[in-house]
Scaffold this motif. Structure first.
Motif, PDB file in Angstrom:
ATOM      1  N   PHE A   1       0.878  -1.482   0.045  1.00  0.00           N
ATOM      2  CA  PHE A   1       0.057   0.017  -0.117  1.00  0.00           C
ATOM      3  C   PHE A   1       0.887   1.269  -0.030  1.00  0.00           C
ATOM      4  CE2 PHE A   1      -2.273   3.290   2.424  1.00  0.00           C
ATOM      5  CZ  PHE A   1      -3.538   3.299   1.541  1.00  0.00           C
ATOM      6  N   PHE A   2       1.771   1.257   0.816  1.00  0.00           N
ATOM      7  CA  PHE A   2       2.747   2.561   0.815  1.00  0.00           C
ATOM      8  C   PHE A   2       3.465   2.659  -0.155  1.00  0.00           C
ATOM      9  CE2 PHE A   2       1.118   2.473   5.517  1.00  0.00           C
ATOM     10  CZ  PHE A   2       1.117   4.105   5.543  1.00  0.00           C
ATOM     11  N   GLU A   3       3.957   1.383  -0.816  1.00  0.00           N
ATOM     12  CA  GLU A   3       5.017   1.491  -1.875  1.00  0.00           C
ATOM     13  C   GLU A   3       3.894   1.842  -3.039  1.00  0.00           C
ATOM     14  OE1 GLU A   3       8.062   0.974  -4.827  1.00  0.00           O
ATOM     15  OE2 GLU A   3       8.005   0.777  -2.587  1.00  0.00           O
ATOM     16  N   SER A   4       2.796   1.742  -3.241  1.00  0.00           N
ATOM     17  CA  SER A   4       2.001   2.361  -4.399  1.00  0.00           C
ATOM     18  C   SER A   4       1.864   3.760  -4.152  1.00  0.00           C
ATOM     19  CB  SER A   4       0.774   1.382  -4.434  1.00  0.00           C
ATOM     20  OG  SER A   4       0.906   0.034  -4.538  1.00  0.00           O
ATOM     21  N   ILE A   5       1.568   4.143  -2.855  1.00  0.00           N
ATOM     22  CA  ILE A   5       1.470   5.486  -2.684  1.00  0.00           C
ATOM     23  C   ILE A   5       2.750   6.315  -3.242  1.00  0.00           C
ATOM     24  CG2 ILE A   5       1.167   7.465  -0.926  1.00  0.00           C
ATOM     25  CD1 ILE A   5      -0.755   5.773   0.430  1.00  0.00           C
ATOM     26  N   TYR A   6       3.760   5.852  -2.654  1.00  0.00           N
ATOM     27  CA  TYR A   6       5.108   6.481  -3.133  1.00  0.00           C
ATOM     28  C   TYR A   6       5.406   6.684  -4.492  1.00  0.00           C
ATOM     29  CZ  TYR A   6      10.199   7.413  -3.362  1.00  0.00           C
ATOM     30  OH  TYR A   6      11.204   7.698  -3.734  1.00  0.00           O
ATOM     31  N   THR A   7       5.209   5.499  -5.129  1.00  0.00           N
ATOM     32  CA  THR A   7       5.178   5.375  -6.607  1.00  0.00           C
ATOM     33  C   THR A   7       4.332   6.526  -7.207  1.00  0.00           C
ATOM     34  OG1 THR A   7       5.809   3.142  -6.288  1.00  0.00           O
ATOM     35  CG2 THR A   7       5.429   4.042  -8.582  1.00  0.00           C
ATOM     36  N   TYR A   8       3.121   6.416  -6.954  1.00  0.00           N
ATOM     37  CA  TYR A   8       2.269   7.373  -7.443  1.00  0.00           C
ATOM     38  C   TYR A   8       2.634   8.847  -7.391  1.00  0.00           C
ATOM     39  CZ  TYR A   8      -2.213   9.379  -8.673  1.00  0.00           C
ATOM     40  OH  TYR A   8      -3.455  10.106  -9.168  1.00  0.00           O
ATOM     41  N   ILE A   9       3.122   9.110  -6.383  1.00  0.00           N
ATOM     42  CA  ILE A   9       3.356  10.522  -6.025  1.00  0.00           C
ATOM     43  C   ILE A   9       4.724  10.974  -6.699  1.00  0.00           C
ATOM     44  CG2 ILE A   9       3.492  12.280  -4.222  1.00  0.00           C
ATOM     45  CD1 ILE A   9       0.698  11.656  -4.637  1.00  0.00           C
ATOM     46  N   TRP A  10       5.652  10.138  -6.280  1.00  0.00           N
ATOM     47  CA  TRP A  10       7.067  10.411  -6.481  1.00  0.00           C
ATOM     48  C   TRP A  10       7.622   9.783  -7.689  1.00  0.00           C
ATOM     49  CZ3 TRP A  10       7.709  15.046  -4.040  1.00  0.00           C
ATOM     50  CH2 TRP A  10       6.983  15.111  -2.863  1.00  0.00           C
ATOM     51  N   GLU A  11       7.255   8.709  -8.095  1.00  0.00           N
ATOM     52  CA  GLU A  11       7.926   7.992  -9.321  1.00  0.00           C
ATOM     53  C   GLU A  11       6.699   7.648 -10.190  1.00  0.00           C
ATOM     54  OE1 GLU A  11      10.197   5.018  -7.769  1.00  0.00           O
ATOM     55  OE2 GLU A  11      11.738   6.052  -6.722  1.00  0.00           O
ATOM     56  N   HIS A  12       6.036   8.674 -10.560  1.00  0.00           N
ATOM     57  CA  HIS A  12       4.701   8.331 -11.280  1.00  0.00           C
ATOM     58  C   HIS A  12       4.963   7.564 -12.762  1.00  0.00           C
ATOM     59  CE1 HIS A  12       0.324   8.882 -11.694  1.00  0.00           C
ATOM     60  NE2 HIS A  12       0.407   8.912 -12.957  1.00  0.00           N
ATOM     61  N   GLU A  13       6.152   7.794 -13.198  1.00  0.00           N
ATOM     62  CA  GLU A  13       6.377   7.032 -14.657  1.00  0.00           C
ATOM     63  C   GLU A  13       6.617   5.611 -14.302  1.00  0.00           C
ATOM     64  OE1 GLU A  13      10.327   8.575 -12.654  1.00  0.00           O
ATOM     65  OE2 GLU A  13       8.333   9.133 -12.794  1.00  0.00           O
ATOM     66  N   TRP A  14       6.823   5.221 -13.161  1.00  0.00           N
ATOM     67  CA  TRP A  14       6.838   3.896 -12.895  1.00  0.00           C
ATOM     68  C   TRP A  14       5.614   3.193 -12.361  1.00  0.00           C
ATOM     69  CZ3 TRP A  14      10.789   1.712 -14.973  1.00  0.00           C
ATOM     70  CH2 TRP A  14      12.215   2.183 -15.319  1.00  0.00           C
ATOM     71  N   TYR A  15       4.539   3.994 -12.151  1.00  0.00           N
ATOM     72  CA  TYR A  15       3.345   3.714 -11.627  1.00  0.00           C
ATOM     73  C   TYR A  15       2.597   2.821 -12.534  1.00  0.00           C
ATOM     74  CZ  TYR A  15      -1.398   3.791  -9.406  1.00  0.00           C
ATOM     75  OH  TYR A  15      -2.347   3.525  -8.775  1.00  0.00           O
ATOM     76  N   GLU A  16       1.996   1.701 -12.067  1.00  0.00           N
ATOM     77  CA  GLU A  16       1.282   0.760 -13.043  1.00  0.00           C
ATOM     78  C   GLU A  16      -0.365   1.145 -12.644  1.00  0.00           C
ATOM     79  OE1 GLU A  16       1.580  -3.256 -12.810  1.00  0.00           O
ATOM     80  OE2 GLU A  16       4.111  -3.220 -13.002  1.00  0.00           O
ATOM     81  N   ALA A  17      -0.871   1.366 -13.733  1.00  0.00           N
ATOM     82  CA  ALA A  17      -2.282   1.861 -13.880  1.00  0.00           C
ATOM     83  C   ALA A  17      -3.186   0.890 -12.744  1.00  0.00           C
ATOM     84  CB  ALA A  17      -2.954   1.994 -15.010  1.00  0.00           C
ATOM     85  N   TYR A  18      -3.896   1.825 -12.002  1.00  0.00           N
ATOM     86  CA  TYR A  18      -4.884   1.071 -10.995  1.00  0.00           C
ATOM     87  C   TYR A  18      -4.281   0.239  -9.958  1.00  0.00           C
ATOM     88  CZ  TYR A  18      -8.325   2.179 -14.759  1.00  0.00           C
ATOM     89  OH  TYR A  18      -8.875   2.995 -15.438  1.00  0.00           O
ATOM     90  N   SER A  19      -2.849   0.012  -9.748  1.00  0.00           N
ATOM     91  CA  SER A  19      -2.292  -0.658  -8.840  1.00  0.00           C
ATOM     92  C   SER A  19      -2.693  -0.239  -7.268  1.00  0.00           C
ATOM     93  CB  SER A  19      -0.630  -0.657  -8.939  1.00  0.00           C
ATOM     94  OG  SER A  19      -0.177   0.618  -8.865  1.00  0.00           O
ATOM     95  N   LEU A  20      -2.490   1.074  -7.194  1.00  0.00           N
ATOM     96  CA  LEU A  20      -3.104   1.731  -6.023  1.00  0.00           C
ATOM     97  C   LEU A  20      -4.638   1.218  -5.563  1.00  0.00           C
ATOM     98  CD1 LEU A  20      -2.570   3.275  -3.270  1.00  0.00           C
ATOM     99  CD2 LEU A  20      -3.099   5.447  -4.635  1.00  0.00           C
TER     100      LEU A  20
END
Length: 255
Positions: free
Chosen positions: A100-119
């Protein structure tokens, strides 16, 4: 620059696991471990999200899922007798909190690596486990502690209402169109809780059934709001939930 936030995403699941293990060995410690864990959770979410949010109030919405999980998990721990099940809950909880916290961090600070709908997906898994734990804890408290049913129903409405609202919010469904669904789903689950509390089934079985029902209602409602609701989606969810409920109650020990 973001190294402390990254470290925090690894530290939180470790703290979660250690907190569970400590309470297993010293149950009385829950009186200070749980409040401290909730304070750490709140501070961690505020720190990881930073100050640049367009809607600062969203920080509180992010807290709902893990906070409800902690509360329901620690309540359920005292009702579980098997050591393996307790340790499994600690491991599963730590993994889900970490994701959960990894998804939040990636969504906010490394959005280019964020997979859609993972959060949304991780939050859904966490809330589904919380729905199961909440039902189990409330039913168990009614059985073992003789807590009045009307009081348990109040907690049911509060907890399932929060979980349902958080599931709608994280899927970006506006309150104006989702509030009626939140109310209806919460009331339906309260009715199922009342019905299950009259059955001579194990509280964990009934709690799991409530978790299945919550997930089914949320999935169908979210698909409706996002325009994905088709006949095939409805049939698939109803068949799957029906099979799970049949397996749960078919394998239950009735007492």
């Amino acid at each position: 620059m973001h190294a402390p936030r990254r470290v925090l995403t690894f530290l939180l699941p470790v703290l979660t696991f250690l907190a569970f293990e400590a309470v297993f060995r010293r149950p009385a410690w829950v009186l200070w471990i749980l409040p401290v864990l909730l304070i750490i959770l709140l501070a961690a979410i505020f720190f990881i999200l930073g100050r640049g949010l367009k809607t600062p109030s969203s920080r509180w919405n992010f807290c709902i899922g893990p906070a409800v999980f902690y509360l329901c998990a620690f309540a359920t721990v005292f009702l579980i007798e098997e050591a393996f099940a307790r340790h499994a809950l600690a491991v599963a909880g730590a993994i889900l909190i970490g994701l959960f916290f990894e998804s939040i961090y990636t969504y906010i600070w490394e959005h280019e690596w964020y997979e859609a709908y993972s959060l949304e997906n991780i939050s859904g898994y966490l809330n589904s486990i919380s729905a199961f734990l909440a039902g189990s804890a409330f039913l168990g408290m009614e059985v073992f502690l003789q807590v009045p049913r009307w009081m348990m129903l109040e907690f049911v409405v509060l907890v399932y209402g929060l979980l349902t609202w958080q599931a709608f919010w994280i899927a970006r469904i506006p309150w104006s169109s989702g509030k009626y669904f939140v109310a209806v789903i919460t009331l339906i689950l309260a009715e199922f809780f009342f019905a299950f509390s009259t059955l001579p089934a194990h509280y964990l079985i009934s709690g799991a059934a409530l978790g299945v029902l919550w997930y089914t209602f949320i999935s169908l409602s979210r698909a409706h709001h996002l325009g994905f609701l088709t006949r095939g989606v409805v049939v698939r969810h109803l068949v799957l939930s029906g099979l799970l409920l049949a397996a749960l109650f078919g394998s239950a020990r009735w007492f």
